[in-house]
Design an enzyme around this catalytic site. Sequence first.
Site, short mmCIF file in Angstrom:
data_model
loop_
_atom_site.label_atom_id
_atom_site.label_comp_id
_atom_site.label_asym_id
_atom_site.label_seq_id
_atom_site.Cartn_x
_atom_site.Cartn_y
_atom_site.Cartn_z
N ARG A 27 0.81 -1.22 0.00
CA ARG A 27 0.00 0.00 0.00
C ARG A 27 0.85 1.28 0.00
NH1 ARG A 27 -5.15 -1.08 1.30
NH2 ARG A 27 -5.48 1.08 1.85
N TRP A 74 2.70 6.02 1.85
CA TRP A 74 2.87 6.46 0.46
C TRP A 74 2.61 7.95 0.51
CZ3 TRP A 74 0.03 8.85 -3.42
CH2 TRP A 74 0.51 8.70 -4.72
N ASN A 100 -4.32 7.17 6.91
CA ASN A 100 -4.27 6.81 5.48
C ASN A 100 -5.33 7.66 4.79
OD1 ASN A 100 -5.61 3.86 3.77
ND2 ASN A 100 -4.52 5.58 2.95
N GLU A 488 -1.31 -2.90 -21.97
CA GLU A 488 -0.99 -3.53 -20.70
C GLU A 488 0.48 -3.97 -20.66
OE1 GLU A 488 -2.15 -3.63 -17.88
OE2 GLU A 488 -1.26 -5.36 -16.90
N LYS A 492 3.16 -2.67 -17.87
CA LYS A 492 3.95 -3.57 -17.00
C LYS A 492 5.42 -3.21 -17.05
CE LYS A 492 1.73 -5.07 -14.83
NZ LYS A 492 0.34 -4.75 -14.96
N GLU A 495 6.05 0.14 -15.20
CA GLU A 495 5.83 0.06 -13.76
C GLU A 495 7.03 -0.50 -13.01
OE1 GLU A 495 1.27 -0.85 -12.61
OE2 GLU A 495 2.18 -2.33 -13.89
N HIS A 511 0.97 7.04 -37.57
CA HIS A 511 0.57 8.41 -37.26
C HIS A 511 1.39 9.00 -36.12
CE1 HIS A 511 -2.70 7.85 -40.02
NE2 HIS A 511 -2.98 6.72 -39.41
N LYS A 610 -0.17 -0.22 -4.52
CA LYS A 610 -1.12 -1.16 -5.09
C LYS A 610 -2.55 -0.66 -4.98
CE LYS A 610 -1.93 -5.80 -6.02
NZ LYS A 610 -1.59 -5.55 -7.42
#
Length: 615
Positions: A27, A74, A100, A488, A492, A495, A511, A610
Amino acid sequence: MCGIVGYIGRREAYPIIINGLKRLEYRGYDSAGIVLSTPKGFELVKTKGKVSDLEEKSTSIDQTPTIGIGHTRWATHGVPNDVNSHPHLSNNGRIVLVHNGIIENYESIKKLLIEKGYTFQSDTDTEVLVNFIQLFQEEQNLNLRDAVRLALNEVVGAYAIAVLDNQDPDTIVVARLGSPLAIGIGKDEFFIASDASPFIEFTKDAIYLEDGDMASIRLGEEVAIHTIHNNEPVSLDIQELQLNIEAIEKGGYEHFMLKEIYEQPRSIRDTMRGRLLVDEGIIKMAGIWDNQERFLKAKRIIIVACGTSYHAGLVAEYMIEDFARIPVEVEYASEFRYRNPIIKKNDVVIAISQSGETADTLAALKLAKEKGAFIFGINNVVGSSIARITDAGAYTHAGPEIGVASTKAFTAQLTILSLIALKLGKKNGELSNEKYNLLTRELDRIPELVEKILIDCEGKIEAIAEKYKDNRNAIYLGRGYNYPSALEGALKLKEISYIHAEGYPAAEMKHGPIALLDENMPVIVIATKRGYYEKVVSNIQEIKSRSARIIAVVNEGDEQVIAMADDHIFIPETAEEFTPILAAIPLQLLSYWIAVKLGKNVDQPRNLAKSVTVE
Ligand code: G6P
């Protein structure tokens, strides 16, 4: 973002809180802190860095107390450093708090407190809140619970908090609005945490605090829950947890991400289990079945999501429109919620979210609910906020996903969305029986095909990763169902390896992105036989003639593309609609191995979290 853990009971709180924080590091992990309550006062330690850094620093404190709270952060307000880390103490040293969320009106509260002589060490909104509680406590001579309640009534924002008062050391006060909080109930002991994973080995009984509720937890008494707004008592809803401890451990793998990639044959099967009865030709989904009128009469389905879940939504758009001929729109939840969207009573809004806590997705759903739409959730975390506010939904059953980069939750989302699209198409007669039977049989084979990819890729993708790991950019291309696969794949890579990557529909390359191509640009192309193969082949020729290097994801037996590609990865042939599930596997592994070879922190990439519970 940010994880909270607390304990009050007969055991030493320190190891429970530290281990709990480690489980919640997904987190947020830029700083951490712990405070223990002793008859002599607080033992507090906090630091920039991870929970392991906190452990090293904690040798200086008395670790024997039986009450405490901890935090893994975070950063929202203030850079990650020791001072900005939680817990935060009030000026008089009496109250300590972990938080939080975000206090949006903290600046005006801070100004008021400064006028009253309060001083601040940190740049955080949390330090403002703890002093605001002190103000109420002192000015009105209140106990902790009442002071917290009155302060929260003045606060605008989102929070899950846990608070201690050294003059009432047997009590923890917690409250929630917008950020999750669970209370574990043991025998003569209580646990608090942002999710249930920190206390799963101690108790299976938990209360998920609802938005707008607060609880006072005292040793030897029952938990007392009240509404923050008007102090109304709330009845206790104790739930039995289904989580087990093995599911949240690494099980011999080097990283959670690798474990979760390898779990996919199982997680996809679990997502279909009891739902896809292929021999009977039935798809059983209570959430759809019980509300089929809403779905079948829907003029439009709107899908809202963020990150990887958004990419699953893009695949669903193609599939639902194709199978059921119901118009679908897919939108980033963060955009949808603020752009005054047109939402009608006969719209169905589907939120896709692994965590079920993403603030923007949750807010988009609330907006749709207010406007009278039917809201449906696809979540992985049982009992999450989204799961609780939706009219109906379906869990993905992927099991806990700990690696910050989503893998098995994505393929589980694709699986459940496939089931929904097939069911709707069958039900409204847009999908022929023949095609339905063919597709359900094909879907049933997917777990075994995923298993085959994992076996066949062993060692191979690692070698490809070695070749390309030092490139600073990459382009991912796909068409049709595999356009979202390209997005995706690129996400990945970004990240976890911090390599700049872009996903594009293959034909759009002309383009703009084609200008980037030269011998230093790797292009990862998904070119499966059943999806616009010839068109993608032409795109590959265009890439080849610009000297870029090609990594092709192709079907077994392909000759044409592999003759042009520098490297290739085979996946088995299946229905075009389900190729995104298969294509995801090598792309996940490619990112994984590149990040490992670059020495990056695969499970906890920098700056990410996450569960994004702030907007
Ligand atoms: C964060 C995570 C992503 C995830 C996204 C949406 O950015 O790092 O992996 O896809 O949030 O999360 P959700 O829980 O709503 O699927």
